[in-house]
Write an enzyme that holds these catalytic residues in place. Sequence first.
Site, PDB file in Angstrom:
ATOM      1  N   GLY A 134       0.840  -1.205   0.000  1.00 16.22           N
ATOM      2  CA  GLY A 134       0.000   0.000   0.000  1.00 16.22           C
ATOM      3  C   GLY A 134       0.867   1.244   0.000  1.00 16.22           C
ATOM      4  O   GLY A 134       0.500   2.288   0.559  1.00 16.22           O
TER       5      GLY A 134
ATOM      6  N   GLN B 187      -1.635   7.533   1.232  1.00 16.84           N
ATOM      7  CA  GLN B 187      -1.247   8.763   1.931  1.00 16.84           C
ATOM      8  C   GLN B 187      -0.060   8.519   2.864  1.00 16.84           C
ATOM      9  O   GLN B 187       0.916   9.273   2.853  1.00 16.84           O
ATOM     10  CB  GLN B 187      -2.437   9.306   2.736  1.00 16.84           C
ATOM     11  CG  GLN B 187      -2.154  10.672   3.337  1.00 16.84           C
ATOM     12  CD  GLN B 187      -3.111  11.078   4.453  1.00 16.84           C
ATOM     13  OE1 GLN B 187      -3.996  10.314   4.848  1.00 16.84           O
ATOM     14  NE2 GLN B 187      -2.933  12.275   4.955  1.00 16.84           N
TER      15      GLN B 187
ATOM     16  N   ASP C  18       2.207  -2.029  -4.460  1.00 20.79           N
ATOM     17  CA  ASP C  18       0.841  -1.496  -4.508  1.00 20.79           C
ATOM     18  C   ASP C  18       0.156  -2.066  -5.752  1.00 20.79           C
ATOM     19  O   ASP C  18       0.795  -2.763  -6.556  1.00 20.79           O
ATOM     20  CB  ASP C  18       0.853   0.047  -4.545  1.00 20.79           C
ATOM     21  CG  ASP C  18      -0.415   0.647  -3.940  1.00 20.79           C
ATOM     22  OD1 ASP C  18      -1.510   0.318  -4.442  1.00 20.79           O
ATOM     23  OD2 ASP C  18      -0.322   1.440  -2.986  1.00 20.79           O
TER      24      ASP C  18
ATOM     25  N   ARG D 282      -0.967  -0.274  -8.221  1.00 19.12           N
ATOM     26  CA  ARG D 282      -0.505   0.479  -9.402  1.00 19.12           C
ATOM     27  C   ARG D 282       0.861   1.076  -9.128  1.00 19.12           C
ATOM     28  O   ARG D 282       1.188   1.399  -7.990  1.00 19.12           O
ATOM     29  CB  ARG D 282      -1.481   1.606  -9.732  1.00 19.12           C
ATOM     30  CG  ARG D 282      -2.663   1.162 -10.567  1.00 19.12           C
ATOM     31  CD  ARG D 282      -3.743   2.223 -10.616  1.00 19.12           C
ATOM     32  NE  ARG D 282      -4.311   2.445  -9.283  1.00 19.12           N
ATOM     33  CZ  ARG D 282      -5.232   1.674  -8.727  1.00 19.12           C
ATOM     34  NH1 ARG D 282      -5.711   0.642  -9.388  1.00 19.12           N
ATOM     35  NH2 ARG D 282      -5.687   1.922  -7.514  1.00 19.12           N
TER      36      ARG D 282
ATOM     37  N   TYR E  47     -15.125  -0.413   8.413  1.00 19.29           N
ATOM     38  CA  TYR E  47     -13.685  -0.142   8.565  1.00 19.29           C
ATOM     39  C   TYR E  47     -13.265  -0.348  10.025  1.00 19.29           C
ATOM     40  O   TYR E  47     -12.276  -1.032  10.318  1.00 19.29           O
ATOM     41  CB  TYR E  47     -13.429   1.302   8.118  1.00 19.29           C
ATOM     42  CG  TYR E  47     -12.046   1.855   8.364  1.00 19.29           C
ATOM     43  CD1 TYR E  47     -10.930   1.358   7.705  1.00 19.29           C
ATOM     44  CD2 TYR E  47     -11.861   2.939   9.237  1.00 19.29           C
ATOM     45  CE1 TYR E  47      -9.668   1.908   7.908  1.00 19.29           C
ATOM     46  CE2 TYR E  47     -10.611   3.498   9.450  1.00 19.29           C
ATOM     47  CZ  TYR E  47      -9.516   2.979   8.780  1.00 19.29           C
ATOM     48  OH  TYR E  47      -8.272   3.531   8.988  1.00 19.29           O
TER      49      TYR E  47
ATOM     50  N   LYS F  89     -10.740  -3.048  11.801  1.00 23.72           N
ATOM     51  CA  LYS F  89      -9.577  -2.665  12.622  1.00 23.72           C
ATOM     52  C   LYS F  89      -9.588  -3.413  13.954  1.00 23.72           C
ATOM     53  O   LYS F  89      -8.542  -3.849  14.426  1.00 23.72           O
ATOM     54  CB  LYS F  89      -9.560  -1.148  12.855  1.00 23.72           C
ATOM     55  CG  LYS F  89      -9.202  -0.332  11.620  1.00 23.72           C
ATOM     56  CD  LYS F  89      -7.824  -0.665  11.096  1.00 23.72           C
ATOM     57  CE  LYS F  89      -7.414   0.155   9.901  1.00 23.72           C
ATOM     58  NZ  LYS F  89      -6.209  -0.351   9.219  1.00 23.72           N
TER      59      LYS F  89
HETATM   60  P1  NAD Z   1      -4.697   5.033   1.489  1.00 23.28           P
HETATM   61  O1  NAD Z   1      -6.095   4.680   1.134  1.00 23.28           O
HETATM   62  O2  NAD Z   1      -4.201   6.392   1.186  1.00 23.28           O
HETATM   63  O3  NAD Z   1      -3.686   3.999   0.814  1.00 23.28           O
HETATM   64  C1  NAD Z   1      -3.931   2.616   0.774  1.00 23.28           C
HETATM   65  C2  NAD Z   1      -3.092   2.044  -0.358  1.00 23.28           C
HETATM   66  O4  NAD Z   1      -3.333   0.636  -0.382  1.00 23.28           O
HETATM   67  C3  NAD Z   1      -3.493   2.592  -1.740  1.00 23.28           C
HETATM   68  O5  NAD Z   1      -2.343   3.080  -2.432  1.00 23.28           O
HETATM   69  C4  NAD Z   1      -4.087   1.386  -2.440  1.00 23.28           C
HETATM   70  O6  NAD Z   1      -3.839   1.340  -3.842  1.00 23.28           O
HETATM   71  C5  NAD Z   1      -3.386   0.235  -1.729  1.00 23.28           C
HETATM   72  N1  NAD Z   1      -4.120  -1.024  -1.834  1.00 23.28           N
HETATM   73  C6  NAD Z   1      -5.462  -1.202  -1.739  1.00 23.28           C
HETATM   74  N2  NAD Z   1      -5.756  -2.494  -1.926  1.00 23.28           N
HETATM   75  C7  NAD Z   1      -4.591  -3.139  -2.137  1.00 23.28           C
HETATM   76  C8  NAD Z   1      -4.256  -4.480  -2.410  1.00 23.28           C
HETATM   77  N3  NAD Z   1      -5.189  -5.426  -2.524  1.00 23.28           N
HETATM   78  N4  NAD Z   1      -2.961  -4.816  -2.578  1.00 23.28           N
HETATM   79  C9  NAD Z   1      -1.994  -3.846  -2.504  1.00 23.28           C
HETATM   80  N5  NAD Z   1      -2.251  -2.564  -2.254  1.00 23.28           N
HETATM   81  C10 NAD Z   1      -3.546  -2.213  -2.078  1.00 23.28           C
HETATM   82  O7  NAD Z   1      -4.513   4.702   3.039  1.00 23.28           O
HETATM   83  P2  NAD Z   1      -3.541   5.437   4.069  1.00 23.28           P
HETATM   84  O8  NAD Z   1      -4.236   6.648   4.537  1.00 23.28           O
HETATM   85  O9  NAD Z   1      -2.192   5.520   3.530  1.00 23.28           O
HETATM   86  O10 NAD Z   1      -3.604   4.395   5.281  1.00 23.28           O
HETATM   87  C11 NAD Z   1      -2.637   3.389   5.457  1.00 23.28           C
HETATM   88  C12 NAD Z   1      -3.042   2.565   6.663  1.00 23.28           C
HETATM   89  O11 NAD Z   1      -3.109   3.422   7.804  1.00 23.28           O
HETATM   90  C13 NAD Z   1      -4.409   1.896   6.551  1.00 23.28           C
HETATM   91  O12 NAD Z   1      -4.398   0.669   7.228  1.00 23.28           O
HETATM   92  C14 NAD Z   1      -5.320   2.860   7.287  1.00 23.28           C
HETATM   93  O13 NAD Z   1      -6.437   2.197   7.823  1.00 23.28           O
HETATM   94  C15 NAD Z   1      -4.398   3.325   8.386  1.00 23.28           C
HETATM   95  N6  NAD Z   1      -4.820   4.602   8.938  1.00 23.28           N
HETATM   96  C16 NAD Z   1      -4.747   5.738   8.163  1.00 23.28           C
HETATM   97  C17 NAD Z   1      -5.171   6.939   8.707  1.00 23.28           C
HETATM   98  C18 NAD Z   1      -5.111   8.213   7.912  1.00 23.28           C
HETATM   99  O14 NAD Z   1      -5.610   9.253   8.390  1.00 23.28           O
HETATM  100  N7  NAD Z   1      -4.502   8.211   6.708  1.00 23.28           N
HETATM  101  C19 NAD Z   1      -5.660   6.994  10.013  1.00 23.28           C
HETATM  102  C20 NAD Z   1      -5.770   5.824  10.739  1.00 23.28           C
HETATM  103  C21 NAD Z   1      -5.314   4.621  10.206  1.00 23.28           C
HETATM  104  C1  AKB Z   2     -10.451   7.716   8.249  1.00 26.41           C
HETATM  105  O1  AKB Z   2     -10.963   8.828   8.417  1.00 26.41           O
HETATM  106  O2  AKB Z   2     -11.063   6.705   7.873  1.00 26.41           O
HETATM  107  C2  AKB Z   2      -8.999   7.560   8.594  1.00 26.41           C
HETATM  108  C3  AKB Z   2      -8.860   7.058   9.985  1.00 26.41           C
HETATM  109  C4  AKB Z   2      -8.946   7.999  11.112  1.00 26.41           C
HETATM  110  O3  AKB Z   2      -8.715   5.881  10.191  1.00 26.41           O
HETATM  111  N1  AKB Z   2      -8.344   8.802   8.381  1.00 26.41           N
END
Ligand code: NAD
Ligand code: AKB
Length: 320
Positions: free
Chosen positions: A10, A14, A36, A38, A141, A145
């Site tokens: 992934g 972000q 990832d 792509r 979601y 988790k």
């Molecule tokens: P994101 O949605 O920006 O990125 C997820 C990435 O995973 C994408 O690039 C997508 O293409 C890739 N992906 C999806 N399915 C896939 C698959 N089958 N195989 C390979 N890659 C795949 O998410 P993020 O914000 O970077 O979050 C990363 C992790 O952190 C997640 O587990 C999310 O739940 C957790 N998280 C994020 C936040 C936040 O605010 N960004 C907050 C809490 C938890």
């Molecule tokens: C979302 O809003 O889903 C994420 C998170 C807090 O897990 N940024």
Amino acid sequence: MQRETVLIIGANGQIGTALLPRLRDQFGSSNVIAADLRKPANDSGLFTLLDATQPEALTEVVRRYRITQIYHLAAILSAKGESDPIGSWNLNMQTLLNVLEVSRLHNIRKVFVPSSIAAFGEHAPKYDTPQNAYLDPTTVYGISKVAAENWSMYYHKRYGLDIRSLRYPGVISYESMPGGGTTDYAVAIYHAAVQGQSFDCFLNADTRLPMIYMDDALRATLELMDAPAEQISVRTSYNLAGMSFTPAEQTASIQAHFPDFVTYYKPDFRQAIAESWPKTIDDSVARQDWGWKPAFDLSRMTQEMISNLTAVYQPLVSIP
Ligand code: NAD
Ligand code: AKB
């Protein structure tokens, strides 16, 4: 010391976009493999296409690169997840179980699987939500988790897997756009402000949520992963706090730089999700166990976001 080879699943998301250069700094570019669905547009480092729902494909990558650590970041986030609950559950759980199994079978030394404030629901205290609060999330979601936290604990206890996790708050960054969460507004608002636009916020003005600046989120991740195993007392997921604010407070912090900036409040289905989450987080266990301390508050983050996004948009704005 054993050479480490790190896989980030992934990596285009972000958090992955910002974590990748930090891991390359720490382990060396030739020892970090980004994966990832792509290929990234602007990165020429080691990359492999991977659908992590496919166990054989994941095993092949782990074997080919002799992976010793995995950062598993692939997931469907809270808001996007509600448009396809079963599909989101399948993706979040299948990728997690594949990571756990490949880690067990191939002696992966360390695994990072993030959780979220979305793991909490209606019956957790809203202020200073404690580490061991009741977990009854309202989104698919959040349910995924909570399940992931319990599976992580299971693999640690049953197989001795060194798996570590943080319950990230909403992560705010300038490097890339967020991927479908309830906290996405808190990033998008800066993009609007820097481009001289007003902002339509999908949450009410007074909706307080826990947030963290990417720099702090990455430092927390790397500090947790570097901590000696005996200091890690939580094998589900650590509460983590950065700051907490409302859209109105964030707007005011932006108005300190752009006095004419205006936010309009147009709450949608994400309002109910936000209201089910904590408002502030008690992260004292992370502070005690491995010395966590955030560095960014709202005004420092706003300054950094505006300065970095101005550098991104300025050249575009000046083109005739
Ligand atoms: P994101 O949605 O920006 O990125 C997820 C990435 O995973 C994408 O690039 C997508 O293409 C890739 N992906 C999806 N399915 C896939 C698959 N089958 N195989 C390979 N890659 C795949 O998410 P993020 O914000 O970077 O979050 C990363 C992790 O952190 C997640 O587990 C999310 O739940 C957790 N998280 C994020 C936040 C936040 O605010 N960004 C907050 C809490 C938890
Ligand atoms: C979302 O809003 O889903 C994420 C998170 C807090 O897990 N940024």
